[in-house]
Design an enzyme around this catalytic site. Sequence first.
Site, PDB file in Angstrom:
ATOM      1  N   SER A  44      20.909 -33.445  18.902  1.00  0.00           N
ATOM      2  CA  SER A  44      20.368 -32.637  20.006  1.00  0.00           C
ATOM      3  C   SER A  44      19.964 -33.603  21.111  1.00  0.00           C
ATOM      4  O   SER A  44      19.778 -34.802  20.865  1.00  0.00           O
ATOM      5  CB  SER A  44      19.133 -31.885  19.496  1.00  0.00           C
ATOM      6  OG  SER A  44      18.385 -31.361  20.572  1.00  0.00           O
ATOM      7  N   TYR A  58      10.394 -31.715  15.657  1.00  0.00           N
ATOM      8  CA  TYR A  58      11.845 -31.499  15.829  1.00  0.00           C
ATOM      9  C   TYR A  58      12.473 -32.729  16.497  1.00  0.00           C
ATOM     10  O   TYR A  58      13.514 -33.226  16.049  1.00  0.00           O
ATOM     11  CB  TYR A  58      12.085 -30.237  16.673  1.00  0.00           C
ATOM     12  CG  TYR A  58      13.547 -29.950  16.956  1.00  0.00           C
ATOM     13  CD1 TYR A  58      14.424 -29.615  15.927  1.00  0.00           C
ATOM     14  CD2 TYR A  58      14.048 -29.997  18.254  1.00  0.00           C
ATOM     15  CE1 TYR A  58      15.762 -29.340  16.187  1.00  0.00           C
ATOM     16  CE2 TYR A  58      15.386 -29.723  18.526  1.00  0.00           C
ATOM     17  CZ  TYR A  58      16.245 -29.396  17.480  1.00  0.00           C
ATOM     18  OH  TYR A  58      17.566 -29.143  17.740  1.00  0.00           O
TER      19      TYR A  58
HETATM   20  N1  LIG Z   1      21.027 -23.879  20.059  1.00  0.00           N
HETATM   21  C1  LIG Z   1      20.602 -24.963  20.657  1.00  0.00           C
HETATM   22  O1  LIG Z   1      20.100 -24.881  21.791  1.00  0.00           O
HETATM   23  C2  LIG Z   1      20.751 -26.328  20.016  1.00  0.00           C
HETATM   24  C3  LIG Z   1      20.494 -27.442  20.810  1.00  0.00           C
HETATM   25  C4  LIG Z   1      20.605 -28.703  20.260  1.00  0.00           C
HETATM   26  C5  LIG Z   1      20.970 -28.857  18.932  1.00  0.00           C
HETATM   27  N2  LIG Z   1      21.221 -27.768  18.162  1.00  0.00           N
HETATM   28  C6  LIG Z   1      21.591 -28.019  16.760  1.00  0.00           C
HETATM   29  O2  LIG Z   1      22.784 -27.323  16.441  1.00  0.00           O
HETATM   30  C7  LIG Z   1      22.779 -26.953  15.051  1.00  0.00           C
HETATM   31  C8  LIG Z   1      23.171 -25.497  14.954  1.00  0.00           C
HETATM   32  O3  LIG Z   1      22.192 -24.687  15.592  1.00  0.00           O
HETATM   33  P1  LIG Z   1      22.509 -23.267  16.249  1.00  0.00           P
HETATM   34  O4  LIG Z   1      22.173 -23.357  17.670  1.00  0.00           O
HETATM   35  O5  LIG Z   1      23.842 -22.792  15.845  1.00  0.00           O
HETATM   36  O6  LIG Z   1      21.324 -22.387  15.593  1.00  0.00           O
HETATM   37  P2  LIG Z   1      21.331 -21.431  14.347  1.00  0.00           P
HETATM   38  O7  LIG Z   1      19.909 -21.258  13.948  1.00  0.00           O
HETATM   39  O8  LIG Z   1      22.152 -20.231  14.633  1.00  0.00           O
HETATM   40  O9  LIG Z   1      22.129 -22.281  13.232  1.00  0.00           O
HETATM   41  C9  LIG Z   1      21.547 -23.128  12.305  1.00  0.00           C
HETATM   42  C10 LIG Z   1      22.049 -22.712  10.936  1.00  0.00           C
HETATM   43  O10 LIG Z   1      21.595 -23.657   9.958  1.00  0.00           O
HETATM   44  C11 LIG Z   1      21.113 -22.924   8.862  1.00  0.00           C
HETATM   45  N3  LIG Z   1      20.160 -23.734   8.103  1.00  0.00           N
HETATM   46  C12 LIG Z   1      18.926 -24.149   8.484  1.00  0.00           C
HETATM   47  N4  LIG Z   1      18.346 -24.831   7.483  1.00  0.00           N
HETATM   48  C13 LIG Z   1      19.240 -24.856   6.461  1.00  0.00           C
HETATM   49  C14 LIG Z   1      19.228 -25.402   5.158  1.00  0.00           C
HETATM   50  N5  LIG Z   1      18.151 -26.045   4.685  1.00  0.00           N
HETATM   51  N6  LIG Z   1      20.323 -25.259   4.378  1.00  0.00           N
HETATM   52  C15 LIG Z   1      21.412 -24.586   4.829  1.00  0.00           C
HETATM   53  N7  LIG Z   1      21.472 -24.019   6.052  1.00  0.00           N
HETATM   54  C16 LIG Z   1      20.401 -24.162   6.849  1.00  0.00           C
HETATM   55  C17 LIG Z   1      20.478 -21.682   9.467  1.00  0.00           C
HETATM   56  O11 LIG Z   1      20.290 -20.659   8.511  1.00  0.00           O
HETATM   57  C18 LIG Z   1      21.491 -21.330  10.541  1.00  0.00           C
HETATM   58  O12 LIG Z   1      22.538 -20.545  10.023  1.00  0.00           O
HETATM   59  C19 LIG Z   1      21.381 -27.267  14.515  1.00  0.00           C
HETATM   60  O13 LIG Z   1      21.446 -28.432  13.729  1.00  0.00           O
HETATM   61  C20 LIG Z   1      20.556 -27.501  15.775  1.00  0.00           C
HETATM   62  O14 LIG Z   1      19.509 -28.433  15.576  1.00  0.00           O
HETATM   63  C21 LIG Z   1      21.123 -26.503  18.674  1.00  0.00           C
END
Ligand SMILES: NC(=O)c1ccc[n+]([C@@H]2O[C@H](COP(=O)([O-])OP(=O)(O)OC[C@H]3O[C@@H](n4cnc5c(N)ncnc54)[C@H](O)[C@@H]3O)[C@@H](O)[C@H]2O)c1
Length: 249
Positions: A140, A153
């Site tokens: 991120s 985070y």
């Molecule tokens: N959406 C944003 O703005 C953003 C920005 C920067 C980074 N990210 C990163 O991108 C990745 C995906 O996020 P997203 O935006 O799709 O959000 P999201 O919440 O839709 O996806 C994250 C997924 O990971 C799963 N998860 C969390 N903990 C888990 C565990 N212990 N075991 C198995 N699954 C688990 C959740 O259930 C969810 O399905 C994450 O790692 C997040 O940190 C997202």
Amino acid sequence: MNTPVVLITGALSGIGRATAIAYAKEGVRIVVSGRREEAGNALAAELQAMGAQAEFVRADVRFEADVQNLVAKTVARFGRLDIAINNAGTEGRLGPITEQSVEDYENTFASNVLGTLLAVKHEVQVMQTQGSGSIVNLSSIAGKVGIAGASVYVASEHAIEGITKSAALEGAAIGIRVNAVAPGPVATDMLDRFVDSNEEAKARFLDSMPAKRAAEVDEIVQTILFIAGNKARYLTGQSIAVDGGYTAQ
Ligand SMILES: NC(=O)c1ccc[n+]([C@@H]2O[C@H](COP(=O)([O-])OP(=O)(O)OC[C@H]3O[C@@H](n4cnc5c(N)ncnc54)[C@H](O)[C@@H]3O)[C@@H](O)[C@H]2O)c1
């Protein structure tokens, strides 16, 4: 050459789910993983309906037995593991550092840091016997700069950057690449949770971005596919910010 075998953690929503669908369109063999059995089987069926060889394996990345089973089942089903997208992650409980608890720290670090470490560990064990493989960890902009109100985070995402660089150095001479994609705000449920589903706060936050908008999910997915794939074969140990210019400031 055989079609690549791709594994994605946290694939049941957001970026992970969209990545799975994009890979299915490319005709790869794919294992999607997450914690919810029913949603996982439904996603696997959706990918199969697109013509992909796909399977769901339940795994909570906080637990080594789950991660070990996920990688073992992938190899048992498809015989190898070419590309791993370690996407599972959580923003945890946000708030000022004065309000963070040991429990907040343990919860966030368990999914984001331990989860990434365990995934890379078991993926590399398979890839080193193959002499090839490519891993992309989801980091991120919080892995590159501080964010007020998100210290735990931010710390966890910085740790993912460290794991990525160290694993890349261990894998460089044996055909294994390890990189990260570091998105800015992306239009997923996580962004809504980040701003507490407050549309005004979201608009203010996005207005502070150079591009004045969140990334579309597909803008992250296409970067993941490029970095993971063979066109980027000399790229390793890098974390590519896909943030509309935010970390260039
Ligand atoms: N959406 C944003 O703005 C953003 C920005 C920067 C980074 N990210 C990163 O991108 C990745 C995906 O996020 P997203 O935006 O799709 O959000 P999201 O919440 O839709 O996806 C994250 C997924 O990971 C799963 N998860 C969390 N903990 C888990 C565990 N212990 N075991 C198995 N699954 C688990 C959740 O259930 C969810 O399905 C994450 O790692 C997040 O940190 C997202």
